[in-house]
Every structure is written in structure tokens, then in C-alpha cells.
Design a protein around this motif. Structure first.
Motif, PDB file in Angstrom:
ATOM      1  N   ASP A  34     -33.836  25.667  86.021  1.00 28.75           N
ATOM      2  CA  ASP A  34     -33.776  26.431  87.268  1.00 28.75           C
ATOM      3  C   ASP A  34     -32.321  26.690  87.620  1.00 28.75           C
ATOM      4  OD1 ASP A  34     -34.593  27.746  89.540  1.00 28.75           O
ATOM      5  OD2 ASP A  34     -34.721  25.909  90.743  1.00 28.75           O
ATOM      6  N   PRO A  35     -31.767  27.843  87.413  1.00 23.67           N
ATOM      7  CA  PRO A  35     -32.339  29.053  86.827  1.00 23.67           C
ATOM      8  C   PRO A  35     -32.450  28.927  85.302  1.00 23.67           C
ATOM      9  CG  PRO A  35     -30.023  29.429  87.262  1.00 23.67           C
ATOM     10  CD  PRO A  35     -30.351  28.039  87.786  1.00 23.67           C
ATOM     11  N   PRO A  36     -33.234  29.809  84.656  1.00 18.08           N
ATOM     12  CA  PRO A  36     -33.391  29.736  83.202  1.00 18.08           C
ATOM     13  C   PRO A  36     -32.042  29.824  82.489  1.00 18.08           C
ATOM     14  CG  PRO A  36     -35.019  31.216  84.137  1.00 18.08           C
ATOM     15  CD  PRO A  36     -34.059  30.868  85.245  1.00 18.08           C
ATOM     16  N   THR A  37     -31.913  29.061  81.403  1.00 19.03           N
ATOM     17  CA  THR A  37     -30.689  29.030  80.609  1.00 19.03           C
ATOM     18  C   THR A  37     -30.912  29.790  79.313  1.00 19.03           C
ATOM     19  OG1 THR A  37     -30.169  26.842  81.479  1.00 19.03           O
ATOM     20  CG2 THR A  37     -29.020  27.501  79.481  1.00 19.03           C
ATOM     21  N   GLU A  38     -30.052  30.780  79.049  1.00 15.96           N
ATOM     22  CA  GLU A  38     -30.147  31.511  77.795  1.00 15.96           C
ATOM     23  C   GLU A  38     -29.728  30.600  76.651  1.00 15.96           C
ATOM     24  OE1 GLU A  38     -28.074  35.205  77.795  1.00 15.96           O
ATOM     25  OE2 GLU A  38     -29.009  35.859  79.658  1.00 15.96           O
ATOM     26  N   ALA A  39     -30.395  30.749  75.526  1.00 14.66           N
ATOM     27  CA  ALA A  39     -30.067  29.969  74.331  1.00 14.66           C
ATOM     28  C   ALA A  39     -30.251  30.860  73.115  1.00 14.66           C
ATOM     29  CB  ALA A  39     -30.959  28.738  74.235  1.00 14.66           C
ATOM     30  N   THR A  40     -29.587  30.482  72.043  1.00 13.82           N
ATOM     31  CA  THR A  40     -29.672  31.233  70.797  1.00 13.82           C
ATOM     32  C   THR A  40     -29.901  30.252  69.656  1.00 13.82           C
ATOM     33  OG1 THR A  40     -28.102  32.852  71.648  1.00 13.82           O
ATOM     34  CG2 THR A  40     -28.428  32.825  69.289  1.00 13.82           C
ATOM     35  N   VAL A  41     -30.820  30.608  68.765  1.00 18.03           N
ATOM     36  CA  VAL A  41     -31.012  29.837  67.538  1.00 18.03           C
ATOM     37  C   VAL A  41     -30.526  30.723  66.400  1.00 18.03           C
ATOM     38  CG1 VAL A  41     -32.666  28.738  65.991  1.00 18.03           C
ATOM     39  CG2 VAL A  41     -32.961  28.541  68.466  1.00 18.03           C
ATOM     40  N   ARG A  42     -29.490  30.261  65.714  1.00 20.97           N
ATOM     41  CA  ARG A  42     -28.947  30.993  64.567  1.00 20.97           C
ATOM     42  C   ARG A  42     -29.489  30.351  63.296  1.00 20.97           C
ATOM     43  NH1 ARG A  42     -25.310  34.646  66.109  1.00 20.97           N
ATOM     44  NH2 ARG A  42     -24.175  34.285  68.040  1.00 20.97           N
ATOM     45  N   VAL A  43     -30.046  31.191  62.422  1.00 24.27           N
ATOM     46  CA  VAL A  43     -30.685  30.700  61.202  1.00 24.27           C
ATOM     47  C   VAL A  43     -29.994  31.298  59.986  1.00 24.27           C
ATOM     48  CG1 VAL A  43     -32.843  30.577  59.908  1.00 24.27           C
ATOM     49  CG2 VAL A  43     -32.882  30.514  62.411  1.00 24.27           C
ATOM     50  N   ALA A  44     -29.587  30.430  59.066  1.00 19.21           N
ATOM     51  CA  ALA A  44     -29.080  30.836  57.755  1.00 19.21           C
ATOM     52  C   ALA A  44     -30.167  30.454  56.758  1.00 19.21           C
ATOM     53  CB  ALA A  44     -27.768  30.134  57.446  1.00 19.21           C
ATOM     54  N   PRO A  45     -31.010  31.419  56.329  1.00 13.31           N
ATOM     55  CA  PRO A  45     -32.160  31.083  55.501  1.00 13.31           C
ATOM     56  C   PRO A  45     -31.831  30.656  54.076  1.00 13.31           C
ATOM     57  CG  PRO A  45     -32.147  33.424  56.012  1.00 13.31           C
ATOM     58  CD  PRO A  45     -30.983  32.809  56.702  1.00 13.31           C
ATOM     59  N   GLY A  46     -30.647  30.899  53.600  1.00 15.54           N
ATOM     60  CA  GLY A  46     -30.341  30.495  52.233  1.00 15.54           C
ATOM     61  C   GLY A  46     -29.001  31.046  51.825  1.00 15.54           C
ATOM     62  N   PRO A  47     -28.662  30.906  50.564  1.00 12.29           N
ATOM     63  CA  PRO A  47     -29.478  30.334  49.493  1.00 12.29           C
ATOM     64  C   PRO A  47     -29.659  28.825  49.656  1.00 12.29           C
ATOM     65  CG  PRO A  47     -27.288  30.829  48.695  1.00 12.29           C
ATOM     66  CD  PRO A  47     -27.340  31.316  50.114  1.00 12.29           C
ATOM     67  N   GLY A  48     -30.689  28.330  49.040  1.00 11.96           N
ATOM     68  CA  GLY A  48     -31.000  26.904  49.162  1.00 11.96           C
ATOM     69  C   GLY A  48     -31.846  26.629  50.383  1.00 11.96           C
ATOM     70  N   ILE A  49     -31.630  25.476  50.991  1.00 10.69           N
ATOM     71  CA  ILE A  49     -32.415  25.057  52.156  1.00 10.69           C
ATOM     72  C   ILE A  49     -31.855  25.727  53.407  1.00 10.69           C
ATOM     73  CG2 ILE A  49     -33.047  23.077  53.581  1.00 10.69           C
ATOM     74  CD1 ILE A  49     -33.223  21.462  51.049  1.00 10.69           C
ATOM     75  N   PRO A  50     -32.717  26.283  54.265  1.00 13.60           N
ATOM     76  CA  PRO A  50     -32.254  26.931  55.490  1.00 13.60           C
ATOM     77  C   PRO A  50     -31.531  25.957  56.420  1.00 13.60           C
ATOM     78  CG  PRO A  50     -34.551  27.460  55.068  1.00 13.60           C
ATOM     79  CD  PRO A  50     -34.163  26.383  54.110  1.00 13.60           C
ATOM     80  N   ARG A  51     -30.772  26.523  57.343  1.00  9.84           N
ATOM     81  CA  ARG A  51     -30.060  25.737  58.346  1.00  9.84           C
ATOM     82  C   ARG A  51     -30.212  26.439  59.682  1.00  9.84           C
ATOM     83  NH1 ARG A  51     -23.718  23.927  58.407  1.00  9.84           N
ATOM     84  NH2 ARG A  51     -23.701  23.478  60.613  1.00  9.84           N
ATOM     85  N   CYS A  52     -30.468  25.656  60.743  1.00  6.52           N
ATOM     86  CA  CYS A  52     -30.634  26.198  62.089  1.00  6.52           C
ATOM     87  C   CYS A  52     -29.643  25.528  63.035  1.00  6.52           C
ATOM     88  CB  CYS A  52     -32.043  25.943  62.616  1.00  6.52           C
ATOM     89  SG  CYS A  52     -33.329  26.816  61.719  1.00  6.52           S
ATOM     90  N   VAL A  53     -29.059  26.338  63.925  1.00  6.36           N
ATOM     91  CA  VAL A  53     -28.100  25.843  64.902  1.00  6.36           C
ATOM     92  C   VAL A  53     -28.506  26.365  66.278  1.00  6.36           C
ATOM     93  CG1 VAL A  53     -25.686  25.884  65.631  1.00  6.36           C
ATOM     94  CG2 VAL A  53     -26.243  25.791  63.203  1.00  6.36           C
ATOM     95  N   LEU A  54     -28.584  25.461  67.267  1.00 12.37           N
ATOM     96  CA  LEU A  54     -28.871  25.834  68.655  1.00 12.37           C
ATOM     97  C   LEU A  54     -27.551  26.041  69.377  1.00 12.37           C
ATOM     98  CD1 LEU A  54     -30.871  26.182  71.052  1.00 12.37           C
ATOM     99  CD2 LEU A  54     -30.521  23.733  71.494  1.00 12.37           C
ATOM    100  N   GLU A  55     -27.421  27.192  70.028  1.00  9.85           N
ATOM    101  CA  GLU A  55     -26.227  27.497  70.807  1.00  9.85           C
ATOM    102  C   GLU A  55     -26.633  27.764  72.248  1.00  9.85           C
ATOM    103  OE1 GLU A  55     -24.399  30.785  68.801  1.00  9.85           O
ATOM    104  OE2 GLU A  55     -23.602  29.503  67.222  1.00  9.85           O
ATOM    105  N   VAL A  56     -26.028  27.003  73.173  1.00 11.19           N
ATOM    106  CA  VAL A  56     -26.278  27.143  74.602  1.00 11.19           C
ATOM    107  C   VAL A  56     -24.920  27.311  75.275  1.00 11.19           C
ATOM    108  CG1 VAL A  56     -27.228  26.023  76.646  1.00 11.19           C
ATOM    109  CG2 VAL A  56     -28.326  25.687  74.440  1.00 11.19           C
ATOM    110  N   PRO A  57     -24.759  28.285  76.183  1.00 14.48           N
ATOM    111  CA  PRO A  57     -23.467  28.474  76.851  1.00 14.48           C
ATOM    112  C   PRO A  57     -22.996  27.178  77.521  1.00 14.48           C
ATOM    113  CG  PRO A  57     -24.932  30.288  77.373  1.00 14.48           C
ATOM    114  CD  PRO A  57     -25.754  29.261  76.638  1.00 14.48           C
ATOM    115  N   GLY A  58     -21.719  26.878  77.350  1.00 15.29           N
ATOM    116  CA  GLY A  58     -21.135  25.691  77.960  1.00 15.29           C
ATOM    117  C   GLY A  58     -21.334  24.410  77.180  1.00 15.29           C
ATOM    118  N   ALA A  59     -21.953  24.495  76.001  1.00 20.37           N
ATOM    119  CA  ALA A  59     -22.181  23.308  75.175  1.00 20.37           C
ATOM    120  C   ALA A  59     -21.771  23.615  73.733  1.00 20.37           C
ATOM    121  CB  ALA A  59     -23.647  22.885  75.220  1.00 20.37           C
TER     122      ALA A  59
END
Length: 92
Positions: A57-82
Motif C-alpha cells: 500500500d501503495p502497490p510497488t512496481e517490480a521487474t523480473v529479468r530472465v536470461a533463459p540461456g544458454p544453459g540453465i536460466p537465471r531470474c533476477v527480481l528488481e524492485v526500486p530502492g533495493a
């Protein structure tokens, strides 16, 4: 060959999960607190960004960035101020 990879992280009291289905077309689904809040597709190993919100409250925008390869994928959570946070792989 298609394969599913699962990732998870807890942030600010909320559960953020991502499923990455690899193959010729990569499909990414993002869930926040068990509800689908974002979806994206990309070709082959191209990175993809999924925009979502955390139900604060209020809603916080967030982004999930995905690198699908090559190999095993990787995900990163990005939140403003963190600092960006690497999401942990989960076996299902």
C-alpha cells in the motif's frame, strides 16, 4: 526439447515465483502470492523482462529479468530502492 524451470524469492513479505519454459520459444510466467501477475515470451536464448506489482500500500512496481540461456536460466527480481536479488531455483 521443452523444459520447465522454477524460481522463487520472498520480498517484503510477498512470495514471488517464476516459471521459465525453455525451447524454441521461451515462456515466462510470474506469480506474486500465488496469483499470476505477469507473462512474456521470447525467442530462443534472448533475455526477457516481465513487469509486475507487489500488493503493498501503495502497490510497488517490480521487474523480473530472465536470461533463459544458454544453459540453465537465471531470474533476477528488481524492485526500486533495493539491490537486485537473484531468485533461487526450485525443484518441482
Amino acid at each position: 526439447m521443452r523444459r520447465r524451470h522454477h524460481f522463487h524469492i520472498d520480498h517484503a513479505g510477498h512470495s514471488v515465483s517464476a516459471t521459465v519454459q525453455t525451447g524454441r520459444t521461451v515462456v515466462v510466467e510470474v506469480l506474486v502470492d500465488g496469483k499470476e501477475t505477469g507473462h512474456a515470451t521470447t525467442g530462443a536464448d534472448r533475455p526477457v523482462t516481465v513487469h509486475t506489482e507487489l500488493p503493498t500500500d501503495p502497490p510497488t512496481e517490480a521487474t523480473v529479468r530472465v536470461a533463459p540461456g544458454p544453459g540453465i536460466p537465471r531470474c533476477v527480481l528488481e524492485v526500486p530502492g533495493a539491490e537486485p536479488q537473484v531468485m533461487s531455483p526450485r525443484l518441482y
